[in-house]
Design a protein around this motif. Structure first.
Motif, PDB file in Angstrom:
ATOM      1  N   LEU A  41      34.456  85.553  48.671  1.00  0.00           N
ATOM      2  CA  LEU A  41      34.863  85.172  49.728  1.00  0.00           C
ATOM      3  C   LEU A  41      36.049  85.067  50.684  1.00  0.00           C
ATOM      4  O   LEU A  41      36.870  85.074  51.302  1.00  0.00           O
ATOM      5  N   LEU A  42      36.169  83.783  49.967  1.00  0.00           N
ATOM      6  CA  LEU A  42      37.110  82.161  50.622  1.00  0.00           C
ATOM      7  C   LEU A  42      38.511  83.318  49.559  1.00  0.00           C
ATOM      8  O   LEU A  42      39.675  82.717  49.848  1.00  0.00           O
ATOM      9  N   ALA A  61      35.881  94.834  55.212  1.00  0.00           N
ATOM     10  CA  ALA A  61      35.342  94.867  56.647  1.00  0.00           C
ATOM     11  C   ALA A  61      34.273  95.125  56.169  1.00  0.00           C
ATOM     12  O   ALA A  61      32.631  94.517  56.401  1.00  0.00           O
ATOM     13  N   LEU A  62      33.324  96.596  55.952  1.00  0.00           N
ATOM     14  CA  LEU A  62      31.866  96.958  55.678  1.00  0.00           C
ATOM     15  C   LEU A  62      32.040  96.794  54.472  1.00  0.00           C
ATOM     16  O   LEU A  62      30.676  95.947  54.024  1.00  0.00           O
ATOM     17  N   SER A  63      32.493  96.427  53.233  1.00  0.00           N
ATOM     18  CA  SER A  63      32.229  95.641  51.639  1.00  0.00           C
ATOM     19  C   SER A  63      31.787  94.215  51.612  1.00  0.00           C
ATOM     20  O   SER A  63      30.988  93.853  51.225  1.00  0.00           O
ATOM     21  N   THR A  64      32.215  93.584  52.652  1.00  0.00           N
ATOM     22  CA  THR A  64      31.783  91.685  53.360  1.00  0.00           C
ATOM     23  C   THR A  64      30.880  91.718  54.070  1.00  0.00           C
ATOM     24  O   THR A  64      30.100  90.885  53.496  1.00  0.00           O
ATOM     25  N   ILE A 100      43.543  87.810  41.545  1.00  0.00           N
ATOM     26  CA  ILE A 100      42.422  86.923  42.414  1.00  0.00           C
ATOM     27  C   ILE A 100      41.747  88.046  43.558  1.00  0.00           C
ATOM     28  O   ILE A 100      40.699  87.691  43.489  1.00  0.00           O
ATOM     29  N   THR A 101      42.534  88.543  44.553  1.00  0.00           N
ATOM     30  CA  THR A 101      42.169  89.529  45.163  1.00  0.00           C
ATOM     31  C   THR A 101      41.555  90.619  44.089  1.00  0.00           C
ATOM     32  O   THR A 101      40.382  90.783  44.930  1.00  0.00           O
ATOM     33  N   ALA A 102      41.588  90.854  43.916  1.00  0.00           N
ATOM     34  CA  ALA A 102      41.180  92.203  42.128  1.00  0.00           C
ATOM     35  C   ALA A 102      39.666  91.473  42.384  1.00  0.00           C
ATOM     36  O   ALA A 102      38.933  92.112  42.170  1.00  0.00           O
ATOM     37  N   PHE A 103      39.505  89.796  41.606  1.00  0.00           N
ATOM     38  CA  PHE A 103      38.570  89.692  40.971  1.00  0.00           C
ATOM     39  C   PHE A 103      37.250  89.483  42.197  1.00  0.00           C
ATOM     40  O   PHE A 103      36.111  90.026  41.768  1.00  0.00           O
ATOM     41  N   CYS A 104      37.973  88.990  43.289  1.00  0.00           N
ATOM     42  CA  CYS A 104      36.792  88.837  44.071  1.00  0.00           C
ATOM     43  C   CYS A 104      36.158  89.804  44.739  1.00  0.00           C
ATOM     44  O   CYS A 104      35.203  90.746  45.168  1.00  0.00           O
ATOM     45  N   VAL A 135      32.718  91.210  45.580  1.00  0.00           N
ATOM     46  CA  VAL A 135      31.569  91.551  46.490  1.00  0.00           C
ATOM     47  C   VAL A 135      31.550  92.824  46.844  1.00  0.00           C
ATOM     48  O   VAL A 135      30.808  93.320  47.560  1.00  0.00           O
ATOM     49  N   THR A 136      32.478  93.999  45.936  1.00  0.00           N
ATOM     50  CA  THR A 136      31.462  95.212  45.798  1.00  0.00           C
ATOM     51  C   THR A 136      30.806  95.598  45.155  1.00  0.00           C
ATOM     52  O   THR A 136      29.956  95.955  44.815  1.00  0.00           O
TER      53      THR A 136
END
Length: 423
Positions: A57-58, A93-96, A176-180, A184-185
């Motif tokens: 999440l970070l 928001a939903l995936s988090t 980094i966004t894609a990996f995280c 998360v999903t």
């Protein structure tokens, strides 16, 4: 057979489920992992799961904040479709929330979750020792590896391709966004696949118990009356144990499965809107497009492909999981019908009648169904419900597009009529 080259020969249910449970643990959605031929819970495993959750999440929100601080990215967002941006924010928001719900519920139910595998392992040991059963763990492991490899490859290719397509000037933050985002999903997605695997494991054992409950098999395998009665009692206890495990799976996966299914349904409709809107927009231009327009249309078509690939994983899980659950419950009902006939098939064994009556009384009181969250029964009716929702949503989009196009044509006719009159 080459699929299992890098894996040890599965000998227990732990070996069979170690691959998919290991992936679930790596993404922080499980409080236990495999060690040898068993699963264990420890403090360090708990810390690892919570650390993965926090870092994912970070990394996701940290990299997004870095991207939003870039001037060229903000310029692109200024000219982007506002509705598509709102869908992206909704997905984030939903995936988090779904990821946090999955991690929290499965961490709290970790010991109960581990108990499901321990009880399955004890039941398998009894089946192999007392009845000579062959549970064919190798086939189940191979199936898990192939399906998860294909689905995961499609999902990761779609996400990373979209990143390279969109983030030409900021590759590292986008990666980094894609990996995280994949973690998360992917955590809730893998949780759904673990639930499907557990349902299938129970269905296999119900089918095996159906064969054992065949009166001809019991008389051939156990000709001695006293031993046969002992084995029949043992099989009936196994049937009841598997039915108890259905309730345990519902208790462990109820919240996480319901949240993941609601998220999948919401995002499938949103992605369906994007696909429909973009396809109408790119396919509706008349005349010969210029060179710049051709490049823009090619970019739009590539994004359509990425969105379509992203839909494969949730749609597969959304439509296939209730099928596995429904099939397992049907096998359980067949087993119960066979148990109900035992006292008629073996009338000389008077001790079987109280056993059958007690199980039938328990059956009438217990609700034998796979459920999720708000008591949503997972069966084939749910597949029809989800399909009808998506089809009706698509029909509404088509009707809305036709109405909008008809209005544009009426306006053009009005303008042409005014020009002809001379106003």
């Amino acid at each position: 057979m080459a699929v299992l080259y890098f894996f040890r020969e599965p000998e227990t249910v732990y070996d069979c489920a170690s691959f998919i449970c290991g992936l679930q643990f790596m993404m922080g959605c499980s409080g236990f992992s495999g060690r040898g031929s068993e699963f264990r819970i420890s403090r360090w495993r708990r810390i690892y799961s919570l650390a993965v959750t926090g870092l994912a999440l970070l990394g996701l929100f940290g990299s997004l904040s870095v991207l939003l601080a870039a001037n060229d990215v903000r310029e692109q967002l200024r000219y982007a479709d506002k509705l598509v941006l709102s869908i992206a924010v909704q997905e984030l928001a939903l995936s988090t929330l779904v990821y946090l719900a999955s991690v929290a519920s499965l961490q709290l139910a970790a010991r109960r979750h581990l108990g499901i595998y321990n009880r399955l392992a004890a039941l398998d040991l009894s089946l192999m020792r007392d009845f000579g059963a062959n549970l064919n763990y190798r086939k189940m492991l191979r199936k898990n590896i192939v399906i998860l490899a294909l689905v995961s490859s499609l999902y990761l290719v779609a996400i990373n391709s979209a990143v390279f397509h969109v983030g030409s000037g900021h590759r590292i933050p986008f990666l980094i966004t894609a990996f995280c985002y994949a973690i998360v999903t992917g955590g809730p997605h893998f949780t759904g696949y673990v639930h499907m695997t557990l349902a299938e494991l129970l269905g296999i054992r119900f089918r095996l118990l159906e064969q054992i409950l065949n009166p001809g098999f019991l008389e051939w395998r156990f000709p001695q009356k006293q031993l046969r009665e002992v084995r029949i009692r043992q099989v009936v206890a196994m049937v009841q144990e598997l039915l108890y495990l259905v309730h345990e799976i519902n208790a462990v996966y109820g919240l996480s499965l319901w949240a993941a299914m609601a998220h999948d349904l919401a995002m499938s409709t949103s992605e369906l809107y994007i696909l429909f809107g973009q396809s109408v927009g790119t396919g509706g231009a008349a005349g010969q497009p210029e060179e710049g327009e051709e490049e823009e249309q090619g970019s739009s078509y590539r994004m359509l492909g990425f969105v379509a690939l992203c839909m494969v994983t949730p749609l597969y899980k959304l439509l296939i999981a209730p099928f596995y659950c429904d099939r397992t419950i049907r096998e359980a009902q067949r087993c119960l019908r066979l148990v109900e006939q035992l006292d008629n098939c073996f009338p000389q064994s008077t001790s079987l009648r109280p056993l059958v009556e007690s199980l039938m009384t328990w059956r009438r009181q217990a609700r034998i169904q796979f459920t999720s969250g708000l008591e949503v029964v997972l069966n084939r009716k749910v597949i029809a419900l989800f399909t009808s929702i998506l089809v009706n949503y698509l029909l509404i989009l088509i009707q809305f597009a036709m109405t909008q196009k008809m209005g544009e044509q009426i306006e053009q006719q009005k303008i042409a009529l005014q020009d002809w009159i001379g106003y």
